[in-house]
Design a protein around this motif. Structure first.
Motif, PDB file in Angstrom:
ATOM      1  N   ALA A  48      -1.619  -5.205   9.176  1.00  0.00           N
ATOM      2  CA  ALA A  48      -2.226  -5.914   8.037  1.00  0.00           C
ATOM      3  C   ALA A  48      -1.388  -7.126   7.608  1.00  0.00           C
ATOM      4  O   ALA A  48      -1.732  -7.794   6.635  1.00  0.00           O
ATOM      5  CB  ALA A  48      -2.408  -4.962   6.870  1.00  0.00           C
ATOM      6  N   GLY A  49      -0.270  -7.366   8.303  1.00  0.00           N
ATOM      7  CA  GLY A  49       0.583  -8.499   7.952  1.00  0.00           C
ATOM      8  C   GLY A  49       1.493  -8.232   6.764  1.00  0.00           C
ATOM      9  O   GLY A  49       2.070  -9.159   6.201  1.00  0.00           O
ATOM     10  N   GLU A  50       1.649  -6.978   6.391  1.00  0.00           N
ATOM     11  CA  GLU A  50       2.520  -6.607   5.280  1.00  0.00           C
ATOM     12  C   GLU A  50       3.959  -6.489   5.765  1.00  0.00           C
ATOM     13  O   GLU A  50       4.203  -6.257   6.948  1.00  0.00           O
ATOM     14  CB  GLU A  50       2.072  -5.275   4.672  1.00  0.00           C
ATOM     15  CG  GLU A  50       0.654  -5.258   4.156  1.00  0.00           C
ATOM     16  CD  GLU A  50       0.432  -6.128   2.929  1.00  0.00           C
ATOM     17  OE1 GLU A  50       1.379  -6.290   2.139  1.00  0.00           O
ATOM     18  OE2 GLU A  50      -0.684  -6.651   2.778  1.00  0.00           O
ATOM     19  N   THR A  51       4.903  -6.584   4.852  1.00  0.00           N
ATOM     20  CA  THR A  51       6.312  -6.457   5.223  1.00  0.00           C
ATOM     21  C   THR A  51       6.891  -5.103   4.829  1.00  0.00           C
ATOM     22  O   THR A  51       7.995  -4.771   5.249  1.00  0.00           O
ATOM     23  CB  THR A  51       7.153  -7.561   4.549  1.00  0.00           C
ATOM     24  OG1 THR A  51       7.003  -7.458   3.128  1.00  0.00           O
ATOM     25  CG2 THR A  51       6.718  -8.939   5.032  1.00  0.00           C
ATOM     26  N   GLN A  52       6.157  -4.334   4.029  1.00  0.00           N
ATOM     27  CA  GLN A  52       6.656  -3.033   3.587  1.00  0.00           C
ATOM     28  C   GLN A  52       5.496  -2.113   3.250  1.00  0.00           C
ATOM     29  O   GLN A  52       4.365  -2.558   3.048  1.00  0.00           O
ATOM     30  CB  GLN A  52       7.587  -3.194   2.385  1.00  0.00           C
ATOM     31  CG  GLN A  52       6.995  -3.968   1.239  1.00  0.00           C
ATOM     32  CD  GLN A  52       8.036  -4.423   0.232  1.00  0.00           C
ATOM     33  OE1 GLN A  52       9.218  -4.315   0.441  1.00  0.00           O
ATOM     34  NE2 GLN A  52       7.582  -4.933  -0.900  1.00  0.00           N
ATOM     35  N   VAL A  53       5.808  -0.824   3.191  1.00  0.00           N
ATOM     36  CA  VAL A  53       4.824   0.185   2.829  1.00  0.00           C
ATOM     37  C   VAL A  53       5.567   1.287   2.077  1.00  0.00           C
ATOM     38  O   VAL A  53       6.764   1.493   2.279  1.00  0.00           O
ATOM     39  CB  VAL A  53       4.091   0.734   4.085  1.00  0.00           C
ATOM     40  CG1 VAL A  53       5.024   1.535   4.980  1.00  0.00           C
ATOM     41  CG2 VAL A  53       2.869   1.552   3.714  1.00  0.00           C
ATOM     42  N   ILE A  54       4.846   1.971   1.217  1.00  0.00           N
ATOM     43  CA  ILE A  54       5.417   3.078   0.453  1.00  0.00           C
ATOM     44  C   ILE A  54       4.785   4.367   0.951  1.00  0.00           C
ATOM     45  O   ILE A  54       3.590   4.406   1.249  1.00  0.00           O
ATOM     46  CB  ILE A  54       5.173   2.890  -1.064  1.00  0.00           C
ATOM     47  CG1 ILE A  54       5.916   1.640  -1.544  1.00  0.00           C
ATOM     48  CG2 ILE A  54       5.600   4.121  -1.850  1.00  0.00           C
ATOM     49  CD1 ILE A  54       5.590   1.221  -2.950  1.00  0.00           C
TER      50      ILE A  54
ATOM     51  N   TYR B  51      15.153  12.809  -1.331  1.00  0.00           N
ATOM     52  CA  TYR B  51      13.686  12.794  -1.274  1.00  0.00           C
ATOM     53  C   TYR B  51      13.254  11.605  -0.427  1.00  0.00           C
ATOM     54  O   TYR B  51      12.672  10.634  -0.925  1.00  0.00           O
ATOM     55  CB  TYR B  51      13.105  12.738  -2.697  1.00  0.00           C
ATOM     56  CG  TYR B  51      13.642  13.844  -3.565  1.00  0.00           C
ATOM     57  CD1 TYR B  51      13.234  15.162  -3.373  1.00  0.00           C
ATOM     58  CD2 TYR B  51      14.592  13.587  -4.546  1.00  0.00           C
ATOM     59  CE1 TYR B  51      13.748  16.194  -4.145  1.00  0.00           C
ATOM     60  CE2 TYR B  51      15.109  14.616  -5.320  1.00  0.00           C
ATOM     61  CZ  TYR B  51      14.685  15.906  -5.120  1.00  0.00           C
ATOM     62  OH  TYR B  51      15.206  16.926  -5.876  1.00  0.00           O
ATOM     63  N   PRO B  52      13.542  11.663   0.882  1.00  0.00           N
ATOM     64  CA  PRO B  52      13.375  10.485   1.727  1.00  0.00           C
ATOM     65  C   PRO B  52      11.941  10.119   2.077  1.00  0.00           C
ATOM     66  O   PRO B  52      11.708   9.035   2.603  1.00  0.00           O
ATOM     67  CB  PRO B  52      14.162  10.860   2.987  1.00  0.00           C
ATOM     68  CG  PRO B  52      14.032  12.346   3.057  1.00  0.00           C
ATOM     69  CD  PRO B  52      14.085  12.797   1.620  1.00  0.00           C
ATOM     70  N   LEU B  53      10.989  10.981   1.782  1.00  0.00           N
ATOM     71  CA  LEU B  53       9.601  10.617   2.069  1.00  0.00           C
ATOM     72  C   LEU B  53       8.940   9.927   0.882  1.00  0.00           C
ATOM     73  O   LEU B  53       7.848   9.382   1.015  1.00  0.00           O
ATOM     74  CB  LEU B  53       8.796  11.838   2.517  1.00  0.00           C
ATOM     75  CG  LEU B  53       9.278  12.453   3.834  1.00  0.00           C
ATOM     76  CD1 LEU B  53       8.493  13.713   4.153  1.00  0.00           C
ATOM     77  CD2 LEU B  53       9.188  11.449   4.979  1.00  0.00           C
ATOM     78  N   CYS B  54       9.590   9.945  -0.269  1.00  0.00           N
ATOM     79  CA  CYS B  54       9.156   9.156  -1.435  1.00  0.00           C
ATOM     80  C   CYS B  54       9.929   7.849  -1.330  1.00  0.00           C
ATOM     81  O   CYS B  54      11.010   7.701  -1.900  1.00  0.00           O
ATOM     82  CB  CYS B  54       9.483   9.872  -2.734  1.00  0.00           C
ATOM     83  SG  CYS B  54       8.645  11.451  -2.908  1.00  0.00           S
TER      84      CYS B  54
ATOM     85  N   GLN C  60       0.841  -1.190   0.000  1.00  0.00           N
ATOM     86  CA  GLN C  60       0.000   0.000   0.000  1.00  0.00           C
ATOM     87  C   GLN C  60       0.879   1.244   0.000  1.00  0.00           C
ATOM     88  O   GLN C  60       2.015   1.224   0.458  1.00  0.00           O
ATOM     89  CB  GLN C  60      -0.898   0.010   1.233  1.00  0.00           C
ATOM     90  CG  GLN C  60      -1.967  -1.061   1.155  1.00  0.00           C
ATOM     91  CD  GLN C  60      -3.119  -0.746   2.053  1.00  0.00           C
ATOM     92  OE1 GLN C  60      -3.797   0.257   1.864  1.00  0.00           O
ATOM     93  NE2 GLN C  60      -3.348  -1.599   3.020  1.00  0.00           N
ATOM     94  N   LEU C  61       0.325   2.314  -0.501  1.00  0.00           N
ATOM     95  CA  LEU C  61       0.999   3.602  -0.492  1.00  0.00           C
ATOM     96  C   LEU C  61       0.239   4.522   0.453  1.00  0.00           C
ATOM     97  O   LEU C  61      -0.985   4.627   0.364  1.00  0.00           O
ATOM     98  CB  LEU C  61       1.041   4.207  -1.890  1.00  0.00           C
ATOM     99  CG  LEU C  61       1.919   5.454  -2.017  1.00  0.00           C
ATOM    100  CD1 LEU C  61       2.587   5.489  -3.378  1.00  0.00           C
ATOM    101  CD2 LEU C  61       1.164   6.734  -1.772  1.00  0.00           C
ATOM    102  N   VAL C  62       0.966   5.145   1.356  1.00  0.00           N
ATOM    103  CA  VAL C  62       0.364   6.096   2.285  1.00  0.00           C
ATOM    104  C   VAL C  62       0.782   7.498   1.867  1.00  0.00           C
ATOM    105  O   VAL C  62       1.965   7.813   1.791  1.00  0.00           O
ATOM    106  CB  VAL C  62       0.774   5.809   3.738  1.00  0.00           C
ATOM    107  CG1 VAL C  62       0.225   6.884   4.667  1.00  0.00           C
ATOM    108  CG2 VAL C  62       0.261   4.430   4.166  1.00  0.00           C
ATOM    109  N   LEU C  63      -0.213   8.306   1.583  1.00  0.00           N
ATOM    110  CA  LEU C  63      -0.011   9.694   1.200  1.00  0.00           C
ATOM    111  C   LEU C  63       0.039  10.528   2.478  1.00  0.00           C
ATOM    112  O   LEU C  63      -0.928  10.563   3.250  1.00  0.00           O
ATOM    113  CB  LEU C  63      -1.171  10.121   0.303  1.00  0.00           C
ATOM    114  CG  LEU C  63      -1.044  11.335  -0.557  1.00  0.00           C
ATOM    115  CD1 LEU C  63       0.217  11.312  -1.406  1.00  0.00           C
ATOM    116  CD2 LEU C  63      -2.263  11.440  -1.457  1.00  0.00           C
ATOM    117  N   LEU C  64       1.172  11.161   2.736  1.00  0.00           N
ATOM    118  CA  LEU C  64       1.383  11.919   3.967  1.00  0.00           C
ATOM    119  C   LEU C  64       0.763  13.311   3.822  1.00  0.00           C
ATOM    120  O   LEU C  64       1.283  14.166   3.115  1.00  0.00           O
ATOM    121  CB  LEU C  64       2.883  12.022   4.269  1.00  0.00           C
ATOM    122  CG  LEU C  64       3.611  10.675   4.391  1.00  0.00           C
ATOM    123  CD1 LEU C  64       5.119  10.891   4.458  1.00  0.00           C
ATOM    124  CD2 LEU C  64       3.105   9.890   5.588  1.00  0.00           C
TER     125      LEU C  64
END
Length: 186
Positions: A93-99, A133-136, A4-8
């Protein structure tokens, strides 16, 4: 499977006079432009709205995407609180990573997510051109505990690059820094 991608979108947007996600951009708003740019790249898009009681919660909820909120004890500590919320959502959610991506970079590459997923494995993968660009970034859920601990120890905020200096990172070279320009003024 694409994480999933989380928009900050939980920042105060002081330089724009507040309400940054809904600042006009082209024929739309910053956040609507970001959603249109990023939604085709992922299976799920979520908005980090910052603190639960902020005035932005209602307008953000009208965008039709799930919202996540920051830990009230950490909410004033900068954008890494939103990243922590994203990591904890992914872990639950049992995920191993997020964007993650900030809500103020409307020209991000149309293959940003594919580039992050194709990069060599690291705790955090982010873009670097003339600037960082560490938040991307793609974040491994395994950094959540270290991030929470660093935020709890931080007084007045935690610089993103300071935290990343303590992690295993990989950077992706940017050929067009203009694609990563963030909008901070109307």
């Amino acid at each position: 499977m694409t994480p999933q991608l989380v928009l900050l979108a939980g920042g105060k947007g002081k330089r724009m006079g507040g309400n940054k996600p809904f600042a006009p951009y082209g024929r739309s708003t910053l956040i609507e432009t970001m959603i249109a740019r990023l939604k085709p790249q992922v299976n799920g898009l979520v908005i980090n709205a910052g603190a639960k009681g902020t005035p932005l919660v209602l307008p953000l909820s009208c965008l039709g995407l799930p919202l996540i909120f920051d830990d009230p004890a950490l909410v004033e500590l900068g954008p890494l609180t939103g990243v922590l919320s994203a990591l904890e959502m992914a872990r639950a959610a049992g995920e191993t990573q997020v964007i993650t991506a900030p809500c103020d970079m409307p020209d991000l590459p149309e293959d940003m997510v594919a580039q992050l997923l194709a990069a060599p494995p690291a705790d955090v993968v982010y873009f670097k051109g003339v600037r960082d660009y560490p938040l991307c970034a793609l974040w491994r859920v395994s950094v959540a505990d270290a991030l929470r601990e660093a935020l709890q120890k931080a007084e007045g905020g935690l610089a993103v690059m300071r935290f990343l200096a303590s992690q295993d990172v990989h950077t992706i070279a940017v050929s067009d820094d203009a694609a990563f320009a963030n909008i901070n003024h109307l």
